[in-house]
Scaffold this motif. Structure first.
Motif, mmCIF file in Angstrom:
data_model
loop_
_atom_site.group_PDB
_atom_site.id
_atom_site.type_symbol
_atom_site.label_atom_id
_atom_site.label_comp_id
_atom_site.label_asym_id
_atom_site.label_seq_id
_atom_site.Cartn_x
_atom_site.Cartn_y
_atom_site.Cartn_z
ATOM 1 N N GLY A 89 0.883 -1.188 -0.158
ATOM 2 C CA GLY A 89 0.161 -0.100 0.274
ATOM 3 C C GLY A 89 0.893 1.332 -0.008
ATOM 4 N N ASP A 90 2.215 1.019 -0.050
ATOM 5 C CA ASP A 90 3.139 2.385 0.108
ATOM 6 C C ASP A 90 3.274 2.517 -1.378
ATOM 7 N N LEU A 143 5.379 4.816 -2.595
ATOM 8 C CA LEU A 143 6.882 5.047 -2.910
ATOM 9 C C LEU A 143 7.829 3.799 -2.564
ATOM 10 N N TYR A 144 7.419 2.660 -2.237
ATOM 11 C CA TYR A 144 8.082 1.472 -1.928
ATOM 12 C C TYR A 144 8.711 0.975 -3.292
ATOM 13 N N VAL A 145 9.829 0.816 -3.394
ATOM 14 C CA VAL A 145 10.335 0.073 -4.732
ATOM 15 C C VAL A 145 11.096 -1.244 -4.230
ATOM 16 N N PRO A 146 10.649 -2.567 -4.800
ATOM 17 C CA PRO A 146 10.767 -3.769 -4.343
ATOM 18 C C PRO A 146 12.275 -4.160 -4.854
ATOM 19 N N TYR A 147 12.815 -4.981 -4.294
ATOM 20 C CA TYR A 147 14.086 -5.443 -4.642
ATOM 21 C C TYR A 147 13.773 -6.306 -5.978
ATOM 22 N N MET A 148 14.449 -6.644 -6.877
ATOM 23 C CA MET A 148 14.212 -7.639 -7.880
ATOM 24 C C MET A 148 14.469 -9.139 -7.072
ATOM 25 N N ARG A 149 13.240 -9.856 -6.777
ATOM 26 C CA ARG A 149 13.223 -10.974 -5.764
ATOM 27 C C ARG A 149 14.286 -12.185 -6.110
ATOM 28 N N GLY A 150 14.150 -12.242 -7.317
ATOM 29 C CA GLY A 150 15.144 -13.465 -7.686
ATOM 30 C C GLY A 150 16.558 -13.134 -7.550
ATOM 31 N N ASP A 151 16.992 -11.933 -8.121
ATOM 32 C CA ASP A 151 18.266 -11.416 -7.899
ATOM 33 C C ASP A 151 18.619 -11.379 -6.225
ATOM 34 N N LEU A 152 17.957 -10.751 -5.527
ATOM 35 C CA LEU A 152 18.044 -10.848 -4.076
ATOM 36 C C LEU A 152 18.117 -12.174 -3.458
ATOM 37 N N PHE A 153 17.204 -13.100 -3.795
ATOM 38 C CA PHE A 153 17.360 -14.557 -3.314
ATOM 39 C C PHE A 153 18.477 -15.162 -3.753
ATOM 40 N N GLN A 154 19.150 -15.164 -4.856
ATOM 41 C CA GLN A 154 20.401 -15.713 -5.300
ATOM 42 C C GLN A 154 21.457 -14.818 -4.575
ATOM 43 N N THR A 155 21.520 -13.566 -4.422
ATOM 44 C CA THR A 155 22.355 -13.199 -3.433
ATOM 45 C C THR A 155 22.599 -13.600 -2.035
ATOM 46 N N LEU A 156 21.384 -14.080 -1.486
ATOM 47 C CA LEU A 156 21.381 -14.524 -0.213
ATOM 48 C C LEU A 156 21.875 -15.975 -0.172
ATOM 49 N N VAL A 157 21.528 -16.736 -1.075
ATOM 50 C CA VAL A 157 21.725 -17.924 -1.246
ATOM 51 C C VAL A 157 23.395 -18.091 -1.236
ATOM 52 N N ARG A 158 24.023 -17.119 -2.242
ATOM 53 C CA ARG A 158 25.597 -17.301 -2.420
ATOM 54 C C ARG A 158 25.976 -16.683 -0.941
ATOM 55 N N LEU A 159 25.735 -15.764 -0.202
ATOM 56 C CA LEU A 159 26.208 -15.074 0.812
ATOM 57 C C LEU A 159 26.027 -15.769 1.995
ATOM 58 N N PHE A 168 11.308 -0.229 -11.785
ATOM 59 C CA PHE A 168 11.310 -1.477 -11.151
ATOM 60 C C PHE A 168 10.055 -1.616 -10.177
ATOM 61 N N ARG A 169 9.285 -0.300 -9.901
ATOM 62 C CA ARG A 169 8.189 -0.344 -9.248
ATOM 63 C C ARG A 169 7.196 -0.843 -9.711
ATOM 64 N N LYS A 170 6.996 -0.966 -11.129
ATOM 65 C CA LYS A 170 6.081 -1.078 -12.212
ATOM 66 C C LYS A 170 6.310 -2.726 -12.214
ATOM 67 N N MET A 171 7.682 -3.153 -12.195
ATOM 68 C CA MET A 171 7.818 -4.708 -12.359
ATOM 69 C C MET A 171 7.373 -5.494 -11.039
ATOM 70 N N LYS A 172 7.367 -4.892 -9.684
ATOM 71 C CA LYS A 172 6.878 -5.313 -8.817
ATOM 72 C C LYS A 172 7.912 -6.417 -8.336
ATOM 73 N N GLY A 173 9.167 -6.229 -8.754
ATOM 74 C CA GLY A 173 9.985 -7.115 -8.333
ATOM 75 C C GLY A 173 10.209 -8.617 -9.014
ATOM 76 N N LYS A 174 9.487 -8.537 -9.889
ATOM 77 C CA LYS A 174 9.301 -9.719 -10.711
ATOM 78 C C LYS A 174 10.064 -9.841 -12.255
ATOM 79 N N ILE A 175 10.762 -10.771 -12.484
ATOM 80 C CA ILE A 175 11.198 -10.838 -13.794
ATOM 81 C C ILE A 175 10.664 -11.825 -14.402
ATOM 82 N N ASN A 176 9.624 -11.755 -15.464
ATOM 83 C CA ASN A 176 8.865 -12.527 -16.261
ATOM 84 C C ASN A 176 8.526 -11.790 -17.626
ATOM 85 N N PRO A 177 8.100 -12.659 -18.604
ATOM 86 C CA PRO A 177 7.672 -11.890 -19.793
ATOM 87 C C PRO A 177 6.840 -10.424 -19.501
#
Length: 368
Positions: A25-26, A28-44, A273-282
């Motif tokens: 509902g905010d 101004l909030y900009v989500p991280y690209m979920r897939g990228d952040l998840f892969q980064t966390l898995v690596r770290l 990125f806000r329009k993409m809602k943190g997702k990378i898909n078609p």
């Protein structure tokens, strides 16, 4: 409520998803690209094991989270300092106390005497600090955004200000194009300097030049160590599709082409990125190509001039090219930063380029 250490992929996915639920509902909030952040966390967290992820769990949901590591501190001259990042929390002091208490306990067991954050040692200019002023302006690319109560949560636990980092809004109406154009032309002629956009067809040489300027211009006032040539190359090549060459300017001596200054600005892809809602898909990729053409804000995020050409007007020539590029591209909102509060020269330069302080980000510290 209980604090848990996150180790499984399922837990790390919940870590990523927590922020989207918190900011629902905010506008101004900009989500991280979920897939990228998840892969980064898995690596770290799972592979390299250089970071630890914690969360406060209540009724099966995460209501607070953070990531932490141990690294040297340039500012504090410590070989080992605790750093936290990716902090998110509901508006609950007991919840914040629980996760920071666990962070404090774990670091103390390792012999650490100082905590600072949020600050990403692995990405030195990415969303650092807690936003404490400027909540009404939309977040700019790679800067922090959080609810106003975050600072209170940290301070009530015992954190105090370690450093402030500031951003400035730039304004066409306060910028005298004709006068500054005359002045910069005289400066460039007097010192035999020319300013031009980077050439992506000659990227390796451009990276060499940018690295040379940053390495020579970095001082003790600069918060982080100067990035290596390899780090700059990785950033530029990873971000190449997001960079506009005419927003990266290099000042060089005409006689030998040696670089003396650089200014890099980045289009505010947060709006995309806000329009993409943190997702990378078609569907989101179509959104990206659609909305990136409509980007009308930009962040000037890096300005460096080597010592022997400082205070000679070179930085103003770089800012002038930035202003001209923004006007030509129809940019309506511009920010410059982030700048350490004690970096008087950089702040004076942006203020002279019609900058007005609009945001403050705070890095907090706690002695344990």
């Amino acid at each position: 409520m209980r604090v848990i250490e996150l180790k499984t992929k399922r837990q790390l996915k919940k870590f990523v998803a927590m922020a989207d639920r918190l900011y629902r509902g905010d506008a101004l909030y900009v989500p991280y690209m979920r897939g990228d952040l998840f892969q980064t966390l898995v690596r770290l967290v799972r592979k390299e094991k250089t970071y630890t992820a914690l969360a406060v769990e209540e009724d099966g949901r995460y209501v607070a989270r953070l990531l932490f590591t141990v690294a040297p501190s340039k500012q504090l001259k410590l070989e080992r300092c605790g750093y936290f990042s990716h902090f998110e929390c509901i508006d609950s002091q007991p919840c914040a106390n629980l996760i920071f208490g666990e962070l404090k306990r774990r670091l103390r067991e390792q012999g650490i005497e100082q905590i600072e954050g949020p600050y990403f040692p692995y990405d030195q200019d990415n969303r650092r600090g807690i936003l404490v002023q400027g909540f009404k302006d939309e977040p700019m690319i790679l800067t922090s955004y959080n609810p106003p109560y975050y600072g209170t949560l940290l301070e009530n636990f015992g954190f105090t200000k370690a450093h402030d980092i500031v951003s400035y809004q730039l304004d066409y109406d306060k910028y005298d194009f004709e006068r500054i154009d005359r002045v910069t032309k005289r400066v460039l002629e007097r010192y035999g300097i020319e300013v031009s956009p980077v050439d992506f067809n000659n990227l390796d040489q451009e990276i060499d030049d940018v690295h040379e300027v940053i390495a020579r211009a970095t001082t003790d006032i600069i918060f982080q160590e100067a990035p290596t040539r390899e780090e700059i190359s990785r950033i530029v090549k990873n971000w190449r599709s997001f960079l506009w060459p005419d927003f990266i300017h290099v000042a060089r001596r005409k006689e030998d082409g040696k670089p003396v200054g650089v200014m890099m600005s980045v289009p505010n892809y947060f709006t995309v990125f806000r329009k993409m809602k943190g997702k990378i898909n078609p569907v989101s990729i179509v959104q990206m190509f659609r909305y990136k053409k409509k980007i009308d804000s930009v962040r000037a995020m890096m300005q460096y001039v080597i010592p022997e050409y400082q205070k000679k007007g070179v930085i103003f020539a770089l800012y002038h090219e930035f202003y001209k590029t923004c006007k030509r591209r129809g940019i309506v909102y511009m920010e410059a930063g982030t700048i350490m509060e004690n970096n008087a020269d950089s702040r004076r330069n942006v203020e002279s380029a019609s900058g007005t302080l609009n945001k403050i980000f705070r890095i907090y510290g706690l002695k344990i």
